[in-house]
Scaffold this motif. Structure first.
Motif, PDB file in Angstrom:
ATOM      1  N   GLY A   5       0.814  -1.247   0.157  1.00  0.00           N
ATOM      2  CA  GLY A   5       0.169  -0.036   0.051  1.00  0.00           C
ATOM      3  C   GLY A   5       0.915   1.257  -0.002  1.00  0.00           C
ATOM      4  N   THR A   6       2.146   1.304   0.192  1.00  0.00           N
ATOM      5  CA  THR A   6       3.148   2.237  -0.228  1.00  0.00           C
ATOM      6  C   THR A   6       4.007   1.953  -1.095  1.00  0.00           C
ATOM      7  N   SER A   7       4.409   3.235  -1.850  1.00  0.00           N
ATOM      8  CA  SER A   7       5.249   3.001  -2.906  1.00  0.00           C
ATOM      9  C   SER A   7       5.986   4.204  -3.356  1.00  0.00           C
ATOM     10  N   ALA A   8       7.199   4.127  -3.543  1.00  0.00           N
ATOM     11  CA  ALA A   8       7.880   5.307  -4.121  1.00  0.00           C
ATOM     12  C   ALA A   8       7.456   5.666  -5.651  1.00  0.00           C
ATOM     13  N   GLN A   9       6.761   4.637  -6.209  1.00  0.00           N
ATOM     14  CA  GLN A   9       6.294   4.724  -7.706  1.00  0.00           C
ATOM     15  C   GLN A   9       5.426   5.900  -7.988  1.00  0.00           C
ATOM     16  N   GLU A  10       5.144   6.029  -9.121  1.00  0.00           N
ATOM     17  CA  GLU A  10       4.126   7.095  -9.138  1.00  0.00           C
ATOM     18  C   GLU A  10       2.588   6.317  -8.867  1.00  0.00           C
ATOM     19  N   PHE A  11       1.934   7.446  -8.190  1.00  0.00           N
ATOM     20  CA  PHE A  11       0.709   7.029  -7.847  1.00  0.00           C
ATOM     21  C   PHE A  11      -0.487   6.765  -8.925  1.00  0.00           C
ATOM     22  N   ASP A  12      -1.005   5.650  -8.800  1.00  0.00           N
ATOM     23  CA  ASP A  12      -2.046   5.212  -9.624  1.00  0.00           C
ATOM     24  C   ASP A  12      -3.381   5.033  -8.875  1.00  0.00           C
ATOM     25  N   ILE A  64      -9.394   8.647  -2.526  1.00  0.00           N
ATOM     26  CA  ILE A  64      -7.991   8.064  -1.787  1.00  0.00           C
ATOM     27  C   ILE A  64      -7.081   9.311  -1.639  1.00  0.00           C
ATOM     28  N   TYR A  65      -6.400   9.394  -0.580  1.00  0.00           N
ATOM     29  CA  TYR A  65      -5.599  10.356  -0.019  1.00  0.00           C
ATOM     30  C   TYR A  65      -3.988   9.732  -0.031  1.00  0.00           C
ATOM     31  N   LYS A  66      -3.239  10.281  -0.588  1.00  0.00           N
ATOM     32  CA  LYS A  66      -1.850   9.801  -0.904  1.00  0.00           C
ATOM     33  C   LYS A  66      -1.015  10.497   0.222  1.00  0.00           C
ATOM     34  N   LEU A  67      -1.055   9.909   1.571  1.00  0.00           N
ATOM     35  CA  LEU A  67      -0.226  10.452   2.483  1.00  0.00           C
ATOM     36  C   LEU A  67       1.380  10.298   2.603  1.00  0.00           C
ATOM     37  N   ASN A  68       1.902  11.431   2.089  1.00  0.00           N
ATOM     38  CA  ASN A  68       3.478  11.418   1.635  1.00  0.00           C
ATOM     39  C   ASN A  68       4.300  11.337   2.779  1.00  0.00           C
ATOM     40  N   SER A  72      11.056  10.327   2.578  1.00  0.00           N
ATOM     41  CA  SER A  72      11.037   9.793   1.370  1.00  0.00           C
ATOM     42  C   SER A  72       9.922   9.957   0.444  1.00  0.00           C
ATOM     43  N   LYS A  73      10.147   9.212  -0.857  1.00  0.00           N
ATOM     44  CA  LYS A  73       9.057   9.418  -1.906  1.00  0.00           C
ATOM     45  C   LYS A  73       7.944   8.399  -1.521  1.00  0.00           C
ATOM     46  N   ALA A  74       7.907   7.596  -0.500  1.00  0.00           N
ATOM     47  CA  ALA A  74       6.937   6.504  -0.491  1.00  0.00           C
ATOM     48  C   ALA A  74       5.501   7.268   0.120  1.00  0.00           C
ATOM     49  N   PHE A  75       4.422   6.449   0.331  1.00  0.00           N
ATOM     50  CA  PHE A  75       3.457   7.240   0.869  1.00  0.00           C
ATOM     51  C   PHE A  75       2.476   6.167   1.315  1.00  0.00           C
TER      52      PHE A  75
END
Ligand SMILES: [Zn+2]
Length: 110
Positions: A5-12, A64-68, A72-75
């Protein structure tokens, strides 16, 4: 140390498509009470819906909230709702809802 559920990749946002009905089913299954833990009232929760104003069906899907992460770039992809009485905001990890939908497909067709 990567959590699902977390990733440094682009949010999709498409990967986190959760309908309002699926969210209600999840809450019915997981929450023993709808009472607010802060104020103790049971006046309901206002769930945020709509990921994209361009789509007319957007309100049928959870925002969907992307809580940064600051470090890091993870969220953390999360769903938010607020208490109708006191406004306390509750965040639910979107991957937990998605896992539950996968595990209980008979209840989650829409
Ligand atoms: Zn409250």
């Amino acid at each position: 140390m990567t959590e699902k559920g977390t990733s440094a990749q682009e949010f999709d946002a498409e990967k986190f498509s959760i309908s309002y009905g699926q969210m209600i089913a999840y809450m019915d299954a997981k929450f023993p009470t709808t009472e607010c833990p802060q104020c103790g009232k049971d006046e309901g929760w206002i769930a945020d819906t709509g990921n994209d104003v361009e789509h007319t069906d957007a309100l049928e899907f959870m925002t969907i909230y992307k809580l940064n992460y600051v470090q890091s770039k993870a969220f953390r992809a999360s769903i938010a709702m607020s208490c109708a009485h006191c406004g306390s905001i509750r965040f639910i990890a979107a991957h937990k809802v998605l896992d539950w939908i996968k595990e209980t497909p008979e209840k989650n067709n829409g």
